[in-house]
Design a protein around this motif. Structure first.
Motif, short mmCIF file in Angstrom:
data_model
loop_
_atom_site.label_atom_id
_atom_site.label_comp_id
_atom_site.label_asym_id
_atom_site.label_seq_id
_atom_site.Cartn_x
_atom_site.Cartn_y
_atom_site.Cartn_z
N PHE A 293 24.28 -23.16 65.27
CA PHE A 293 22.89 -23.53 65.52
C PHE A 293 21.96 -22.76 64.59
CE2 PHE A 293 18.99 -24.53 67.52
CZ PHE A 293 19.21 -25.58 68.38
N ALA A 294 22.22 -21.47 64.43
CA ALA A 294 21.40 -20.66 63.52
C ALA A 294 21.47 -21.23 62.11
CB ALA A 294 21.87 -19.21 63.54
N ASP A 295 22.67 -21.56 61.66
CA ASP A 295 22.83 -22.13 60.33
C ASP A 295 22.11 -23.48 60.21
OD1 ASP A 295 24.39 -19.96 59.65
OD2 ASP A 295 26.30 -20.99 59.96
N ALA A 296 22.17 -24.28 61.28
CA ALA A 296 21.55 -25.60 61.27
C ALA A 296 20.03 -25.50 61.20
CB ALA A 296 21.97 -26.38 62.51
N GLY B 61 17.91 -32.76 59.51
CA GLY B 61 18.46 -32.02 60.65
C GLY B 61 19.84 -32.47 61.07
N CYS B 62 20.66 -32.86 60.09
CA CYS B 62 21.97 -33.45 60.43
C CYS B 62 22.86 -32.49 61.23
CB CYS B 62 22.68 -33.89 59.16
SG CYS B 62 21.88 -35.31 58.37
N ASP B 63 22.80 -31.19 60.89
CA ASP B 63 23.68 -30.25 61.60
C ASP B 63 23.25 -30.06 63.05
OD1 ASP B 63 25.21 -29.92 59.34
OD2 ASP B 63 24.19 -28.09 58.68
N PHE B 64 21.94 -29.99 63.31
CA PHE B 64 21.56 -29.82 64.71
C PHE B 64 21.60 -31.13 65.48
CE2 PHE B 64 17.06 -29.66 62.92
CZ PHE B 64 16.65 -30.88 63.41
N ILE B 65 21.57 -32.27 64.80
CA ILE B 65 21.80 -33.53 65.49
C ILE B 65 23.20 -33.53 66.11
CG2 ILE B 65 22.25 -36.00 65.09
CD1 ILE B 65 19.88 -35.97 63.13
N ARG B 66 24.18 -33.04 65.34
CA ARG B 66 25.54 -32.93 65.88
C ARG B 66 25.57 -31.98 67.07
NH1 ARG B 66 28.21 -31.07 60.48
NH2 ARG B 66 29.76 -30.28 61.95
N ASP C 265 32.29 -28.79 72.99
CA ASP C 265 32.19 -27.95 71.79
C ASP C 265 33.15 -28.50 70.74
OD1 ASP C 265 32.02 -26.01 69.87
OD2 ASP C 265 32.75 -24.36 71.12
N MET C 266 32.58 -29.02 69.67
CA MET C 266 33.39 -29.59 68.60
C MET C 266 33.70 -28.59 67.49
SD MET C 266 34.19 -32.75 69.29
CE MET C 266 34.44 -32.13 70.97
N SER C 267 33.33 -27.33 67.67
CA SER C 267 33.57 -26.33 66.63
C SER C 267 35.02 -26.30 66.15
CB SER C 267 33.14 -24.94 67.11
OG SER C 267 31.77 -24.92 67.48
N PRO C 268 36.02 -26.35 67.05
CA PRO C 268 37.41 -26.31 66.57
C PRO C 268 37.84 -27.58 65.85
CG PRO C 268 37.26 -25.70 68.91
CD PRO C 268 35.96 -26.33 68.53
N TYR C 269 37.08 -28.65 65.99
CA TYR C 269 37.51 -29.95 65.46
C TYR C 269 36.71 -30.39 64.23
CZ TYR C 269 39.42 -30.17 70.20
OH TYR C 269 40.08 -29.91 71.37
N GLU C 270 35.89 -29.49 63.68
CA GLU C 270 35.02 -29.91 62.58
C GLU C 270 35.78 -30.55 61.41
OE1 GLU C 270 32.22 -26.41 62.02
OE2 GLU C 270 30.87 -28.13 62.19
N PRO C 271 36.91 -30.00 60.95
CA PRO C 271 37.63 -30.66 59.84
C PRO C 271 38.10 -32.07 60.19
CG PRO C 271 38.39 -28.39 60.11
CD PRO C 271 37.55 -28.71 61.31
N LEU D 78 36.54 -34.17 61.92
CA LEU D 78 35.40 -35.08 62.04
C LEU D 78 34.61 -35.22 60.74
CD1 LEU D 78 34.22 -33.78 65.52
CD2 LEU D 78 35.32 -35.98 65.07
N THR D 79 35.13 -34.73 59.64
CA THR D 79 34.39 -34.75 58.38
C THR D 79 33.96 -36.15 57.98
OG1 THR D 79 35.49 -32.75 57.57
CG2 THR D 79 34.48 -34.19 55.92
N GLU D 80 34.89 -37.10 57.99
CA GLU D 80 34.54 -38.47 57.58
C GLU D 80 33.58 -39.11 58.58
OE1 GLU D 80 35.45 -40.62 54.85
OE2 GLU D 80 35.67 -38.59 54.07
N VAL D 81 33.78 -38.85 59.85
CA VAL D 81 32.87 -39.37 60.88
C VAL D 81 31.45 -38.92 60.58
CG1 VAL D 81 32.24 -39.18 63.32
CG2 VAL D 81 34.63 -39.54 62.67
N HIS D 82 31.28 -37.62 60.33
CA HIS D 82 29.94 -37.08 60.10
C HIS D 82 29.35 -37.54 58.77
CE1 HIS D 82 31.09 -33.62 63.03
NE2 HIS D 82 30.48 -34.60 63.66
N THR D 83 30.17 -37.61 57.75
CA THR D 83 29.68 -38.03 56.43
C THR D 83 29.00 -39.40 56.52
OG1 THR D 83 31.31 -36.75 55.19
CG2 THR D 83 30.37 -38.68 54.09
N HIS D 84 29.69 -40.36 57.12
CA HIS D 84 29.15 -41.72 57.17
C HIS D 84 28.06 -41.85 58.23
CE1 HIS D 84 31.94 -43.15 54.21
NE2 HIS D 84 32.96 -42.65 54.88
N ALA D 85 28.18 -41.15 59.35
CA ALA D 85 27.15 -41.23 60.39
C ALA D 85 25.82 -40.73 59.86
CB ALA D 85 27.57 -40.41 61.60
N MET D 86 25.82 -39.57 59.22
CA MET D 86 24.56 -38.98 58.78
C MET D 86 23.94 -39.75 57.62
SD MET D 86 24.17 -36.86 61.05
CE MET D 86 25.26 -36.30 62.36
#
Length: 352
Positions: A146-149, A184-189, A199-205, A207-215
């Motif tokens: 969240f801080a990074d976002a 705000g793509c990171d905080f949208i997630r 908490d999707m933190s452990p699953y970020e890799p 979901l890469t393609e999901v997030h790329t196209h969604a955002m």
């Protein structure tokens, strides 16, 4: 050109309003008045903002959330929209990049509990209130993200100010990179995770393609539907302007190309989402809940952008239309079945 035709976009994902959408919008507007009223030049500007119905963005993007979390999300999106509005205003944060960065540094200091924050300013007080409510529902990993976002969002906003003040239009890739921050793509997630209580933190890799196209779909659709506003404010960090001024397209060609790209990313998102669903992690409850949440974020964001007077003029009331001719010069416009006047070259890109 003084108008353009917006084609029908596919809208392949489900749209839903939170069962308490109206109540949440009213309560969130009250929070804006109490916590952020001092960010506006006066009552007239505050009311202008509230009439844009930004308080509906949360209920449209997290329709399955519990009422309190949905309200927290609505208030968060109102908060960042107030910042975004001020960044676009040359009489407010948009007047000076260095001054804006100083305000943003104060916001981040407040976030980290450091000295030098902006406690005497509405941004700091509102941010503290939001963080007090939201942080107990996040894991340590999410708090770090969240801080990074938040930092990425503020960095993107400051970069947009620089491009506008120097009257510089970036290339497509630069624009998209900055928009990934300022949108705000990171905080949208993270807000999607918060609403779904996962908490999707452990699953970020995963979901890469999901997030790329969604955002990318969300950014492109936003830049299309907000073009009337961004054109009037001479915003440089929008994909429509990039295609016109850097790639030589006329306005209608730019709109048509972006509609094609929006459809491509929406379909690619669905394919990436289904690949996760049918993969080894596809039976996990938290994964399925998050993917359902992403569906609603994408669809709800687009629904909001069709209905908000923020993009179509103060006094606009949506009639449900999602395609038609849009005037760039009428005080209030709507989606019309026929063009209103002949194109006039020079005002928003050469005639096609």
């Amino acid at each position: 050109m003084t108008e353009f035709f917006l084609p029908e976009m596919p809208r392949l994902l489900p749209v839903a309003y939170h069962p308490q959408a109206a109540q949440i919008e009213f309560r969130s507007n009250g929070w804006v008045r109490r916590r952020l009223g001092g960010c506006f030049a006066g009552e007239e500007d505050l009311l202008f903002f509230l009439r844009q119905r930004n308080g509906l963005y949360g209920p449209l993007t997290v329709p399955d959330a519990g009422e309190q979390r949905a309200l927290d999300v609505a208030d968060w999106y109102q908060y960042v929209t107030v910042i975004d509005s001020s960044v676009s205003d040359r009489s407010a944060l948009g007047a000076d990049e260095a001054a804006a960065r100083a305000v943003f540094t104060g916001i981040m200091a407040d976030f980290h509990g450091e000295r030098g924050g902006s406690e005497d300013f509405p941004y700091g007080l509102a941010g503290k209130d939001l963080w007090r409510r939201i942080s107990p529902g996040l894991s340590p990993a999410q708090i770090g993200r969240f801080a990074d976002a938040l930092e990425a969002f503020l960095r993107g906003c400051a970069t947009e100010i620089r491009f506008k003040l120097t009257d510089t239009v970036p290339d497509f890739q630069t624009c998209m990179a900055v928009r990934l921050d300022s949108f705000g793509c990171d905080f949208i997630r993270l807000m999607t995770e918060y609403a779904a209580e996962v908490d999707m933190s452990p699953y970020e890799p995963l979901l890469t393609e999901v997030h790329t196209h969604a955002m990318r779909q969300m950014i492109i659709v936003n830049d299309l539907l907000s073009w009337r506003k961004e054109h009037a404010q001479e915003d440089k960090m929008t994909l429509v302007r990039v295609l016109i001024e850097r790639e030589g397209l006329c306005l209608q060609e730019a709109v048509d190309r972006l509609c094609e790209q929006a459809e491509h990313h929406e379909r690619a998102y669905i394919a990436a989402r289904d690949q996760v669903r049918h993969g080894p992690y596809g039976t996990r409850v938290e994964i399925l809940a998050y993917l359902d949440g992403m569906n609603y974020v994408i669809a709800g964001s687009q629904e909001f952008e069709y209905l908000t007077p923020r993009y179509f003029g103060d006094g606009y009331v949506w009639d449900g239309s999602t395609s038609g001719w849009i005037s760039l010069i009428a005080p209030v416009t709507r989606f019309r079945p026929q063009p209103d006047m002949a194109p006039v070259p020079g005002s928003a890109g050469r005639a096609c």
